[in-house]
Write a protein that holds these residues in place. Sequence first.
Motif, PDB file in Angstrom:
ATOM      1  N   PRO A   1      41.403  49.079  32.774  1.00  0.00           N
ATOM      2  CA  PRO A   1      40.371  49.625  33.680  1.00  0.00           C
ATOM      3  C   PRO A   1      39.001  49.746  33.012  1.00  0.00           C
ATOM      4  CG  PRO A   1      42.428  50.829  33.932  1.00  0.00           C
ATOM      5  CD  PRO A   1      42.606  49.934  32.737  1.00  0.00           C
ATOM      6  N   GLU A   2      38.972  50.240  31.764  1.00  0.00           N
ATOM      7  CA  GLU A   2      37.706  50.378  31.044  1.00  0.00           C
ATOM      8  C   GLU A   2      37.074  49.020  30.788  1.00  0.00           C
ATOM      9  OE1 GLU A   2      36.043  51.833  26.649  1.00  0.00           O
ATOM     10  OE2 GLU A   2      38.189  51.938  27.107  1.00  0.00           O
ATOM     11  N   LEU A   3      37.866  48.048  30.354  1.00  0.00           N
ATOM     12  CA  LEU A   3      37.321  46.737  30.024  1.00  0.00           C
ATOM     13  C   LEU A   3      36.797  46.030  31.266  1.00  0.00           C
ATOM     14  CD1 LEU A   3      39.977  45.542  27.413  1.00  0.00           C
ATOM     15  CD2 LEU A   3      37.709  46.533  26.988  1.00  0.00           C
ATOM     16  N   ILE A   4      37.519  46.136  32.372  1.00  0.00           N
ATOM     17  CA  ILE A   4      37.052  45.518  33.621  1.00  0.00           C
ATOM     18  C   ILE A   4      35.724  46.129  34.048  1.00  0.00           C
ATOM     19  CG2 ILE A   4      37.550  45.319  36.096  1.00  0.00           C
ATOM     20  CD1 ILE A   4      40.524  44.977  35.293  1.00  0.00           C
ATOM     21  N   ASP A   5      35.594  47.458  33.926  1.00  0.00           N
ATOM     22  CA  ASP A   5      34.331  48.116  34.277  1.00  0.00           C
ATOM     23  C   ASP A   5      33.191  47.626  33.382  1.00  0.00           C
ATOM     24  OD1 ASP A   5      35.492  49.550  36.308  1.00  0.00           O
ATOM     25  OD2 ASP A   5      35.650  51.431  35.179  1.00  0.00           O
ATOM     26  N   LEU A   6      33.446  47.503  32.088  1.00  0.00           N
ATOM     27  CA  LEU A   6      32.406  47.038  31.168  1.00  0.00           C
ATOM     28  C   LEU A   6      31.987  45.605  31.477  1.00  0.00           C
ATOM     29  CD1 LEU A   6      33.757  48.492  27.787  1.00  0.00           C
ATOM     30  CD2 LEU A   6      31.652  49.178  28.962  1.00  0.00           C
ATOM     31  N   ILE A   7      32.951  44.781  31.858  1.00  0.00           N
ATOM     32  CA  ILE A   7      32.646  43.389  32.186  1.00  0.00           C
ATOM     33  C   ILE A   7      31.883  43.296  33.497  1.00  0.00           C
ATOM     34  CG2 ILE A   7      33.699  41.185  32.843  1.00  0.00           C
ATOM     35  CD1 ILE A   7      35.944  41.922  30.777  1.00  0.00           C
ATOM     36  N   PHE A   8      32.329  44.026  34.519  1.00  0.00           N
ATOM     37  CA  PHE A   8      31.650  43.973  35.826  1.00  0.00           C
ATOM     38  C   PHE A   8      30.225  44.517  35.748  1.00  0.00           C
ATOM     39  CE2 PHE A   8      35.129  42.349  38.152  1.00  0.00           C
ATOM     40  CZ  PHE A   8      34.664  42.052  39.431  1.00  0.00           C
TER      41      PHE A   8
END
Length: 340
Positions: free
Chosen positions: A295-302
Motif C-alpha cells: 500500500p505504501e509503495l503504490i501510494d508513493l508511485i502514484f
Amino acid sequence: MRATVLHGPGDIRLEQRPDPTITAPTDAVVRIAASCVCGSDLWPYRGIESISQPIPMGHEYVGVVDAVGSDVRKIKPGQFVVGSFFASDNTCEICRAGYQSSCLQREYMGNLGAQAELLRVPLADGTLVATPEVPDEDLIPSLLMASDVLGTGWFGAASADIRPGKSVVVVGDGAVGLFAVLAARRFGAERIIVMSRHADRQKLALAHGATEVVTERGDDGVARIRDLTDGLGVHSAVEAVGTQESMLQAIRSTRPSGHVGFVGAPHGVTLSGHELFYSHVHLHGGPAPVRRFLPELIDLIFSRSIDPSKIVDLTLPLDQVAEAYSAMHERRAVKAVLLP
C-alpha cells in the motif's frame, strides 16, 4: 495461453499452456499487463539450482483482474492489481505481525508462473492490492517493481534499522540493492555507500541517493568501508546478493551495535557462530514480506514521489523471453520487463 517454461540450464522457452482457472473460492485470475525477470530466476537458469522437470517461471506481476472466486470480497474484476511473490491470506497471526511471506497458507507464485499471459493468484484478497485507478501506462513498470524487488529492497532497509543521519552500506548493485539505496534515502540515511564494480549500476545507485561507491570486494571491500568510517564500520548494512562473500562483507563492514538486513536469496552461505557471537551485530532478513509494504509503495508511485522504473533498461515482448534471460545473465540488463 503463452507461458514461460524452463527446461534446463540456459533452456528457456515460451510454450502454449492451459489457461488458468478458478480452482479454489479464494482465487483470482489476473490478465498480466507486465512481468519481468528476477535475479533469483537466474539461479535455476544458470544451473546453480537444479530442476528435475520443466518448470513455469516468473513471480513478479501486475495486471487486470479477469475473474474471482466466490469467496473473494475485496478484489473485483476489472481492477488493476499488484501482487506479492508470495500468496498470503493477510489475516493469520504471522501476517498480522507483518511477515506475510511466512503466512501459514503461503504459496510461492513462481510455482504458478507469472511470465505468462494469465496467472491464477491464490488467496486473492490477501495477496493482491488494487491501485486507486487504472494507472497511466508509464507507471506500470514502477508498479511492477513493487511486486518484488522494490519491496525486497524496502524490507532490507527496514531490517537494517536504517535511521535518519546514520551511515549505510549496500552490498549488491542489482535491482534489490539499487532499491535498498532508494529506501535508505527515504529512511533518512545521511551516508549511503554502495559496493559496485559496474559503471552503469553505479550511476543508477547515485541517482537513487547513494553518496559514495566502493569498488573493492571481500576483505579489501571491508577494509575500505572501515577506512571511510574511522575504523568503526557503518551503522547499517543491506546484503542483497546471497553469496558467502557478500554476507561476510556486510557483517564485517558493520560496527558493533549495528544492524544487517539480508535479503539476497542464500546460495552456499555458512556463518561462523563464533564470529557472529563476537560481532555484536544485529542480523535480520529473509524472504521479503512485500505485501506489508505494497500500500505504501503504490501510494508513493502514484504520487510520483519515487520512480522505480529508472532501473528498467530492457523491455521486450513476451515472445522474446529467452533474450530477456540472456541479457540478465550476461549483465547486459539490470532489469528486463516482459509485455504479453
